[in-house]
Write an enzyme that holds these catalytic residues in place. Structure first.
Site, PDB file in Angstrom:
ATOM      1  N   SER A 143       0.858  -1.181   0.000  1.00 12.55           N
ATOM      2  CA  SER A 143       0.000   0.000   0.000  1.00 12.55           C
ATOM      3  C   SER A 143       0.895   1.232   0.000  1.00 12.55           C
ATOM      4  O   SER A 143       2.091   1.151   0.291  1.00 12.55           O
ATOM      5  CB  SER A 143      -0.886   0.008   1.257  1.00 12.55           C
ATOM      6  N   TYR A 174      -2.714  -1.066  10.314  1.00  7.20           N
ATOM      7  CA  TYR A 174      -2.698  -1.237   8.856  1.00  7.20           C
ATOM      8  C   TYR A 174      -1.318  -0.933   8.290  1.00  7.20           C
ATOM      9  O   TYR A 174      -0.787  -1.694   7.467  1.00  7.20           O
ATOM     10  CB  TYR A 174      -3.750  -0.337   8.217  1.00  7.20           C
TER      11      TYR A 174
END
Length: 276
Positions: free
Chosen positions: A142, A155
């Site tokens: 990401s 995350y």
């Protein structure tokens, strides 16, 4: 004939978003497909969208956080397809909440899916990939595997871990038949933020407002993201950034590794305000 058109691809998280777009584009290219997702309904919808493409497709309901399930998945793919040339570890979830609002169970769950799911996928499919003249592993990290925003401790930790694992794996496999690509998407128009888990200690409805504000920053379609990922796999690119925002973040964190968040948070607020 391209690498993609003659192969057999495994895609996790294929029930929606980037995973569905990847499946559709791989099927159009002529690839055989083994599609996995924990969401059976979404997975079947993806499979239904491929009916006119003539691709050989199998569907597998798999929780990638379950090592035994991933091992069985690889065995089933080997039995039904006989080979794997492309593995795309795409399955992942998000989690709302600051660190002190997130329980250890929340943290474990997210790491088990985002990080360990990727490790399990590589572990059990690598023997199949090594049999091929040419094969590729694609792990989806990401933009939060390059920067770590406030409110994203779990995350970001998972996606930094995917990045580190993928880069080390690439170095270990360098010179062999299996290439390795790490993907860093920026803001992709999927439902991952809206469907994110809520930390055990989060109270009120503020997370809903944050999710709605975050969605205003999602500029790249899953179809564009999928096309870029597959081009990177075809070219055996070691690193793929998706979206102008990913390139901007990459530059900013290089220039200001300790203070990028001050600049970036102001920029995000400005973009959200302009989108109203």
């Amino acid at each position: 004939m391209s690498f993609l058109s003659t192969g057999a691809a495994v895609v996790t998280g294929a029930g929606s978003g980037i995973g569905r777009a990847l499946a559709q584009q791989l099927a159009s290219a002529g690839s055989a497909l083994a599609l996995a997702d924990v969401d059976k309904a979404g997975l079947l919808q993806t499979a239904d969208s491929l009916l006119t493409k003539g691709a050989v497709v199998t569907t597998h309901v798999v929780d990638v956080a379950d090592e035994a399930a991933v091992r069985a998945f690889a065995q089933e793919v080997s039995k039904k397809h006989g080979r794997v040339t492309l593995l795309i570890n795409n399955a992942g979830i998000a989690l709302h909440g600051n660190f002190d609002e997130v329980s250890l169970d929340d943290f474990h769950l997210l790491m088990n899916i985002n990080f360990w799911g990727t490790v399990y996928g590589v572990t059990y499919f690598l023997p199949l990939l090594k049999r091929e003249k040419r094969a590729q592993i694609v792990n989806i990290s990401s933009v939060f595997g390059m920067i770590a925003p406030a409110g994203q401790c779990a995350y970001a930790a998972s996606k930094f871990a995917v990045r580190g694992f993928t880069e080390a794996l690439r170095h270990e496999l360098d010179g062999g038949n299996v290439g390795v690509t790490c993907v860093h998407p920026g803001g992709i128009r999927t439902q991952i933020a809206r469907h994110a888990r809520i930390g055990a200690g989060v109270t009120g409805t503020g997370h809903q407002e944050k999710a709605a504000r975050f969605e205003k920053l999602l500029r790249t379609s899953p179809e564009v993201a999928a096309a870029r990922i597959l081009r990177g796999a075809e070219r055996r690119e070691p690193r793929v950034l998706i979206g102008a925002d990913a390139y901007q973040v990459d530059i900013l964190q290089r220039l200001r590794p300790a203070t990028y968040w001050k600049t970036l948070s102001r920029r995000m607020e400005k973009l959200i305000s302009e989108s109203k």
